[in-house]
Every structure is written in C-alpha cells, then in structure tokens.
Design a protein around this motif. Structure first.
Motif, mmCIF file in Angstrom:
data_model
loop_
_atom_site.group_PDB
_atom_site.id
_atom_site.type_symbol
_atom_site.label_atom_id
_atom_site.label_comp_id
_atom_site.label_asym_id
_atom_site.label_seq_id
_atom_site.Cartn_x
_atom_site.Cartn_y
_atom_site.Cartn_z
ATOM 1 N N ARG A 197 0.834 -1.210 0.000
ATOM 2 C CA ARG A 197 0.000 0.000 0.000
ATOM 3 C C ARG A 197 0.867 1.258 0.000
ATOM 4 O O ARG A 197 0.550 2.255 -0.659
ATOM 5 C CB ARG A 197 -0.934 0.000 1.207
ATOM 6 N N GLU A 198 1.983 1.209 0.727
ATOM 7 C CA GLU A 198 2.891 2.358 0.740
ATOM 8 C C GLU A 198 3.465 2.615 -0.649
ATOM 9 O O GLU A 198 3.602 3.765 -1.069
ATOM 10 C CB GLU A 198 4.026 2.121 1.738
ATOM 11 N N ARG A 199 3.797 1.554 -1.360
ATOM 12 C CA ARG A 199 4.320 1.709 -2.722
ATOM 13 C C ARG A 199 3.249 2.298 -3.649
ATOM 14 O O ARG A 199 3.554 3.137 -4.502
ATOM 15 C CB ARG A 199 4.805 0.363 -3.272
ATOM 16 N N ILE A 200 2.016 1.848 -3.481
ATOM 17 C CA ILE A 200 0.926 2.398 -4.293
ATOM 18 C C ILE A 200 0.735 3.880 -3.978
ATOM 19 O O ILE A 200 0.502 4.709 -4.869
ATOM 20 C CB ILE A 200 -0.378 1.608 -4.045
ATOM 21 N N ASP A 201 0.839 4.230 -2.689
ATOM 22 C CA ASP A 201 0.750 5.643 -2.311
ATOM 23 C C ASP A 201 1.876 6.447 -2.965
ATOM 24 O O ASP A 201 1.667 7.590 -3.401
ATOM 25 C CB ASP A 201 0.825 5.799 -0.792
ATOM 26 N N ALA A 202 3.078 5.865 -3.017
ATOM 27 C CA ALA A 202 4.202 6.544 -3.651
ATOM 28 C C ALA A 202 3.952 6.749 -5.141
ATOM 29 O O ALA A 202 4.263 7.812 -5.701
ATOM 30 C CB ALA A 202 5.489 5.746 -3.439
ATOM 31 N N LEU A 203 3.375 5.740 -5.797
ATOM 32 C CA LEU A 203 3.025 5.868 -7.204
ATOM 33 C C LEU A 203 2.009 6.986 -7.400
ATOM 34 O O LEU A 203 2.153 7.830 -8.302
ATOM 35 C CB LEU A 203 2.465 4.540 -7.718
ATOM 36 N N ALA A 204 0.975 7.016 -6.555
ATOM 37 C CA ALA A 204 -0.060 8.044 -6.665
ATOM 38 C C ALA A 204 0.534 9.439 -6.485
ATOM 39 O O ALA A 204 0.149 10.389 -7.183
ATOM 40 C CB ALA A 204 -1.157 7.793 -5.632
ATOM 41 N N GLU A 205 1.477 9.577 -5.547
ATOM 42 C CA GLU A 205 2.102 10.880 -5.308
ATOM 43 C C GLU A 205 2.952 11.306 -6.494
ATOM 44 O O GLU A 205 2.964 12.488 -6.868
ATOM 45 C CB GLU A 205 2.960 10.803 -4.039
ATOM 46 N N ARG A 206 3.647 10.356 -7.096
ATOM 47 C CA ARG A 206 4.524 10.679 -8.223
ATOM 48 C C ARG A 206 3.746 11.187 -9.430
ATOM 49 O O ARG A 206 4.272 11.999 -10.208
ATOM 50 C CB ARG A 206 5.328 9.436 -8.619
ATOM 51 N N VAL A 207 2.514 10.720 -9.614
ATOM 52 C CA VAL A 207 1.750 11.089 -10.824
ATOM 53 C C VAL A 207 0.600 12.041 -10.522
ATOM 54 O O VAL A 207 -0.233 12.289 -11.386
ATOM 55 C CB VAL A 207 1.220 9.832 -11.547
ATOM 56 N N ARG A 208 0.547 12.588 -9.305
ATOM 57 C CA ARG A 208 -0.632 13.330 -8.855
ATOM 58 C C ARG A 208 -0.934 14.569 -9.684
ATOM 59 O O ARG A 208 -2.085 15.009 -9.754
ATOM 60 C CB ARG A 208 -0.499 13.712 -7.379
ATOM 61 N N ASP A 209 0.064 15.178 -10.327
ATOM 62 C CA ASP A 209 -0.199 16.366 -11.133
ATOM 63 C C ASP A 209 -1.019 16.042 -12.377
ATOM 64 O O ASP A 209 -1.748 16.907 -12.880
ATOM 65 C CB ASP A 209 1.115 17.029 -11.558
ATOM 66 N N ARG A 210 -0.916 14.813 -12.874
ATOM 67 C CA ARG A 210 -1.619 14.435 -14.097
ATOM 68 C C ARG A 210 -2.734 13.423 -13.873
ATOM 69 O O ARG A 210 -3.694 13.371 -14.653
ATOM 70 C CB ARG A 210 -0.618 13.831 -15.089
ATOM 71 N N PHE A 211 -2.599 12.613 -12.816
ATOM 72 C CA PHE A 211 -3.540 11.517 -12.614
ATOM 73 C C PHE A 211 -3.975 11.445 -11.154
ATOM 74 O O PHE A 211 -3.182 11.680 -10.244
ATOM 75 C CB PHE A 211 -2.901 10.177 -13.008
ATOM 76 N N GLU A 212 -5.231 11.102 -10.948
ATOM 77 C CA GLU A 212 -5.758 10.845 -9.605
ATOM 78 C C GLU A 212 -6.089 9.360 -9.505
ATOM 79 O O GLU A 212 -6.990 8.873 -10.190
ATOM 80 C CB GLU A 212 -7.003 11.685 -9.340
#
Length: 303
Positions: free
Chosen positions: A106-121
């Motif tokens: 889940r932490e890795r998924i959160d990291a992925l979400a943070e990395r792409v947050r400017d373009r993707f939710e």
C-alpha cells in the motif's frame, strides 16, 4: 505609475510607519518617502498626512488602498493562473485492489499516486483478483493489482510487485510453542481452502500441491469468510494456508487457539503483480503512469 509605486504605497498604508515599511521592503526610509511623493504628484492627491509622530491615510489614500490591493492581487495571481491553464487536467485512474494487500505494498501504491498526482488521480477499487483482471481487459478498470498467476491474455502486461511467504494456519493448542510445522504433521487434518469468493488460480494450484504431498482431506467452504476458516481451524478440525508476515491484514482474522507457523519442508509464496492493457501503455493514455510504476516497483517487495 509603476507597480512598485503601488507596492510601496500599500506597505506604508499597512504599517502607517515609513521606517517599518522600509525595513519590510528591504530599502531605506528616505527613498521610500520619495517614491510615495512621486506617486502623490502623479495622482494629484496627497495620500498620507505626516508629522513627526504619526502617519495617517488621507481620504484619497483610503480610497486608493483597496484599488491598489486589488491591482496587486491581480498581478500576483498571473503566474498561478497561467500554470493552472497550462497544466493538463487530471485523469482519474481506477486501480483494482484485491483483499489482504500488505501495508508495504500500500505504501508503494501511495508513492506511485504521489509521483503522478499532477496528471492523474488514482482511486482504488476492491474486488477478487480474477474479476479485477477481467475488468482491466474490458476497460472498466485502468489497471489492477492481482494475485499471480492470472490468465495468459496476450493483451495484458504485468509487473511483479510483491512476493509473500505463506505459512500454515494451525490449531494453537496442538502446536504450542512450535517454531515451524512439517506437511507430514498435517496429514491427519483436513485442508480448509480460501473462501470461494477469494479463490485464485494460485490457491487452486496450491490445493493440488498439498494433495500431491499427502494432504488428502478437504473441508470445502463455499459461503464463509476468512474468519469462518479461522473458526474451523480453531476447533481443531483443519488447517489452512495464509500470509506468514504478522503485519499482513490476513492476520486480523486469526482467533484464539490459532497459530500461523512457517513450513519446515515447504516454501509456498504468493506473488502479486500490477497489470494493465498493453495498448493503453505503449503510446496510450497510461504510458506515463506505467513508466513511473516501473520505477517505483523496480525491485519487487520480498516479505
């Protein structure tokens, strides 16, 4: 009139003290006073009443203050307005999440979400692995985590993200103070497999492996949940197989008189992958998300 004149005016109007305003503007009081006089001369109005002890806004100064603030606010907002206009709109990404996902994953998924947050939710969608994979195939989900292996659909691509060691879920009183258990010690117990709603290709294969190793008895649980499996194990009728790490959410289903022990002669592991449709990643709408995911999961988690 320059914008700096308005900034100087607003600073003095806020402080009603030329020396204090000058310090905040990082300049000397004398040039600040000259700039205010220049502004007064240009506008044809005295903006401040000044004496040796006090500075006060004149009626003209009071009228100018909200105007000046409004102009400066508009100017100061130009940058972020342009940024907002130029920034692409965020795209919603539906990510399938099977049950029992480890907190490290889940932490890795959160990291992925943070990395792409400017373009993707990234929004999460729960379900059983096989159903989630079907939803990716037909486009209802963007990508998904799934317990491997999954069907060999050539349209899908998968990235290994985690490998978890499995252990034996056994009656606690029978295996008290034990550090491990062998398959030979379990042959008189029935194997209680995963509930039907959570059964995956992996656990179907595991069932066959256990049979090959001499575990012949079965208790079929078609309509109970994981806590129901724990009830059966707790009563001493059966054993099961689940995640070994004590931090796994699956450990929350463990009841009294239930222990989870490593096998001494068997090393089952449950692998989890991230899956998406190739046509959406190779030059498609998921190309950026997949590229970041490959970086985040460059080294799959080993639990």
């Amino acid at each position: 009139m320059e914008l700096l004149h308005l900034r100087y005016f607003v600073a003095v109007a806020q402080e009603l003290n030329f020396s204090t305003a000058a310090r905040k503007l990082h300049m000397a009081a004398s040039p600040l006073s000259r700039r205010i006089k220049d502004l007064e001369n240009e506008l044809g109005h005295r903006l401040f009443d000044r004496d040796t002890h006090h500075v006060r806004l004149t009626p003209a100064g009071g009228a100018l203050l909200p105007i000046a603030r409004g102009v400066l606010d508009e100017v100061d907002s130009i940058r972020w307005r342009l940024d907002e206009t130029a920034r692409p709109r965020r795209t919603t990404v539906l990510l399938g999440i099977p049950g029992g996902i480890h907190p490290d994953l889940r932490e890795r998924i959160d990291a992925l979400a943070e990395r792409v947050r400017d373009r993707f939710e990234i929004k999460r969608w729960p379900g059983a692995s096989e159903r989630l994979v079907e939803a990716v195939c037909d486009g209802r989900l963007t990508l998904t985590l799934a317990r491997l292996p999954v069907g060999g659909d050539p349209a899908l691509e998968q990235l290994p993200v985690m490998s978890e060691r499995l252990g034996a879920v056994v009656p606690g009183d029978r295996f008290a103070e034990r550090e491990s258990v062998s398959l030979a010690e379990l042959t008189d117990l029935a194997y209680a497999g995963s509930p039907a709603a959570a059964t995956t290709a992996y656990f179907r294969g595991l069932d066959q492996q256990l049979s090959d190793f001499g575990i012949k008895k079965r208790i079929r649980l078609s309509s109970v949940t994981f806590d129901g499996v724990s009830e059966i194990v707790s009563s001493g009728l059966a054993f099961s197989v689940s995640m070994l790490d004590p931090r796994s959410p699956m450990q929350n289903y463990r009841l009294e008189n239930v222990a989870v022990l490593p096998f001494s002669d068997f090393d089952p592991r449950l692998d989890t992958g991230l899956l998406w449709r190739k046509d959406r990643a190779d030059g498609g709408d998921l190309e950026e998300v997949v590229a970041v995911a490959r970086e985040v999961f460059a080294e799959p988690l080993q639990i």
